[in-house]
Design a protein around this motif. Structure first.
Motif, PDB file in Angstrom:
ATOM      1  N   GLY A   1      -0.920 -13.657 -42.761  1.00  0.00           N
ATOM      2  CA  GLY A   1      -2.259 -14.116 -42.963  1.00  0.00           C
ATOM      3  C   GLY A   1      -3.565 -13.759 -42.071  1.00  0.00           C
ATOM      4  N   GLU A   2      -3.390 -12.605 -41.605  1.00  0.00           N
ATOM      5  CA  GLU A   2      -4.513 -11.954 -40.505  1.00  0.00           C
ATOM      6  C   GLU A   2      -4.624 -10.662 -40.974  1.00  0.00           C
ATOM      7  OE1 GLU A   2      -5.869 -13.287 -38.352  1.00  0.00           O
ATOM      8  OE2 GLU A   2      -4.741 -15.416 -37.695  1.00  0.00           O
ATOM      9  N   GLY A   3      -6.070 -10.116 -40.531  1.00  0.00           N
ATOM     10  CA  GLY A   3      -6.131  -8.639 -40.654  1.00  0.00           C
ATOM     11  C   GLY A   3      -6.170  -7.855 -39.458  1.00  0.00           C
ATOM     12  N   LEU A   4      -6.278  -6.528 -39.642  1.00  0.00           N
ATOM     13  CA  LEU A   4      -6.385  -5.756 -38.403  1.00  0.00           C
ATOM     14  C   LEU A   4      -7.683  -5.804 -37.556  1.00  0.00           C
ATOM     15  CD1 LEU A   4      -5.159  -2.270 -39.808  1.00  0.00           C
ATOM     16  CD2 LEU A   4      -4.273  -3.465 -37.739  1.00  0.00           C
ATOM     17  N   GLY A   5      -8.661  -6.587 -38.037  1.00  0.00           N
ATOM     18  CA  GLY A   5      -9.662  -6.949 -36.994  1.00  0.00           C
ATOM     19  C   GLY A   5      -9.303  -8.037 -36.090  1.00  0.00           C
ATOM     20  N   LYS A   6      -7.991  -8.583 -36.120  1.00  0.00           N
ATOM     21  CA  LYS A   6      -7.566  -9.477 -35.157  1.00  0.00           C
ATOM     22  C   LYS A   6      -6.958  -8.464 -34.023  1.00  0.00           C
ATOM     23  CE  LYS A   6      -3.543 -12.317 -33.904  1.00  0.00           C
ATOM     24  NZ  LYS A   6      -2.248 -12.490 -34.379  1.00  0.00           N
ATOM     25  N   ALA A   7      -6.457  -7.256 -34.322  1.00  0.00           N
ATOM     26  CA  ALA A   7      -5.960  -6.405 -33.450  1.00  0.00           C
ATOM     27  C   ALA A   7      -6.861  -5.798 -32.580  1.00  0.00           C
ATOM     28  CB  ALA A   7      -4.888  -5.438 -34.172  1.00  0.00           C
ATOM     29  N   SER A   8      -6.291  -5.578 -31.195  1.00  0.00           N
ATOM     30  CA  SER A   8      -7.056  -4.742 -30.366  1.00  0.00           C
ATOM     31  C   SER A   8      -6.283  -3.725 -29.898  1.00  0.00           C
ATOM     32  CB  SER A   8      -7.378  -5.638 -28.971  1.00  0.00           C
ATOM     33  OG  SER A   8      -7.892  -4.937 -28.185  1.00  0.00           O
ATOM     34  N   PHE A   9      -6.817  -2.390 -30.660  1.00  0.00           N
ATOM     35  CA  PHE A   9      -5.924  -1.144 -30.143  1.00  0.00           C
ATOM     36  C   PHE A   9      -7.188   0.020 -30.705  1.00  0.00           C
ATOM     37  CE2 PHE A   9      -6.078  -1.407 -35.180  1.00  0.00           C
ATOM     38  CZ  PHE A   9      -5.893   0.042 -35.386  1.00  0.00           C
ATOM     39  N   PHE A  10      -6.812   0.963 -30.053  1.00  0.00           N
ATOM     40  CA  PHE A  10      -7.442   2.317 -30.201  1.00  0.00           C
ATOM     41  C   PHE A  10      -6.530   3.438 -30.298  1.00  0.00           C
ATOM     42  CE2 PHE A  10      -9.922   5.970 -28.287  1.00  0.00           C
ATOM     43  CZ  PHE A  10     -10.858   5.769 -29.002  1.00  0.00           C
ATOM     44  N   ASP A  11      -6.863   4.300 -31.292  1.00  0.00           N
ATOM     45  CA  ASP A  11      -5.838   5.416 -31.504  1.00  0.00           C
ATOM     46  C   ASP A  11      -6.785   6.679 -31.000  1.00  0.00           C
ATOM     47  OD1 ASP A  11      -4.583   7.611 -32.519  1.00  0.00           O
ATOM     48  OD2 ASP A  11      -4.998   7.115 -34.675  1.00  0.00           O
ATOM     49  N   VAL A  12      -5.891   7.156 -29.934  1.00  0.00           N
ATOM     50  CA  VAL A  12      -6.223   8.502 -28.968  1.00  0.00           C
ATOM     51  C   VAL A  12      -6.175   9.740 -29.678  1.00  0.00           C
ATOM     52  CG1 VAL A  12      -6.524   7.044 -27.029  1.00  0.00           C
ATOM     53  CG2 VAL A  12      -4.435   8.505 -27.548  1.00  0.00           C
ATOM     54  N   GLY A  13      -5.382   9.690 -30.902  1.00  0.00           N
ATOM     55  CA  GLY A  13      -4.945  11.167 -31.395  1.00  0.00           C
ATOM     56  C   GLY A  13      -3.635  11.622 -30.785  1.00  0.00           C
TER      57      GLY A  13
END
Length: 285
Positions: free
Chosen positions: A55-67
């Motif tokens: 019931g949630e989207g990735l907008g809730k998630a606090s993450f960063f992809d550094v490669g």
């Protein structure tokens, strides 16, 4: 550089750091796991950001992809050391880490890195194979020995909790019964019981995609029949909601042996569900 779907714009504010460890150096059957991080990222662009299950989207998630990290081909020790240093650096800054393998040996480097912050770490391991051999093909460093090496690093070997294991030599299975928390074949009920005892403990999750039956995840180098279903795997992952998960890895997806990319798509969905479920949680400083 391609990043995972909805990766945040700023590493400083991210609670989770996602990075690829594209190694094939410890594979014993079919290679190709080195291509998994980018394949998972690519397929993430073709799935929804919203999870109807949560019931949630990735907008809730606090993450960063550094490669991806860069590895010298064939140099296992330098690769493990690089993974350890990078993971340790993020962990000490209060970040949680999500590693996209790569063969399963990459977990040794990331577990050691997280241990620099959490000395009482527990590792929850989902796999078809015990990976508890002391040596494999003459080497102590293989995807067939990785969990033996991990157990040696933990405060107690009993901090290693293994689930759905259905393959291994007699010697490694017996060693596992004596030394670690080994659960053969059984899955959901034992996991529920163990997690009930780990409330508040720092947990690192290591997920080898071949824990699934090959009919669900054909794109892996060491398929093992009679695995768990995708539905049960996601039920298991959702059990971690509210727990102190400080690290996670997804390993052994091999795009070259996949069928229509279904295993990489599955990998992308696993990452999405985990990040939505845990990506908004607070970080222990």
């Amino acid at each position: 550089m391609m990043r995972f779907l909805k990766s945040g714009p700023c590493i400083r504010d991210a609670r989770w750091i996602l990075f690829g460890a594209p190694s094939d150096a410890a594979v014993s059957r079919r290679g190709g796991a080195q291509y998994a991080p980018d394949a998972i990222r690519w397929e993430s662009l073709h799935i929804e950001t919203y999870s109807p299950y949560l019931g949630e989207g990735l907008g809730k998630a606090s993450f960063f992809d550094v490669g991806d990290l860069f590895f010298v081909p064939g140099d296992i020790q330098s690769s493990l050391l690089k993974i350890e240093k990078v993971t340790s650096s993020f962990a000490r800054k209060g970040k949680r880490v999500f590693i996209l393998g790569g063969d399963h040996l990459v977990s040794l480097g990331s577990v050691k890195g997280v241990l620099s912050k959490f000395s009482d770490l527990h590792v929850v391991h989902f796999d078809a194979h015990a990976d508890l051999r002391d040596y494999y093909l003459g080497s102590k460093y293989s995807h067939a020995t990785v969990m033996r090496r991990v157990a040696e690093q933990l405060a107690s070997p009993r901090h290693l909790h293994q689930f759905a294991i259905r393959s291994g030599t007699r010697e490694e299975i017996e060693w596992g019964k004596r030394n670690v928390d080994l659960h053969l074949i059984d899955f959901l009920e034992p996991l529920k019981e163990v997690l009930g005892k780990l409330e508040g403990c720092p947990i690192y999750v290591s997920l080898d995609i071949d824990v699934l039956d090959p009919s669900f995840a054909p794109g892996t180098g060491t398929p093992e029949p009679e695995g768990v279903s995708v539905t049960d795997l996601f039920k298991a992952l959702r059990m971690f909601k509210g727990h102190n998960v400080v690290g996670f890895d997804l390993v052994e997806i091999s795009p070259p042996v996949d069928v229509n990319g279904v295993t990489s798509v599955l990998g992308a969905k696993i990452v999405r569900e985990v990040l939505i479920m845990l990506g908004g949680d607070s970080v222990d400083q």
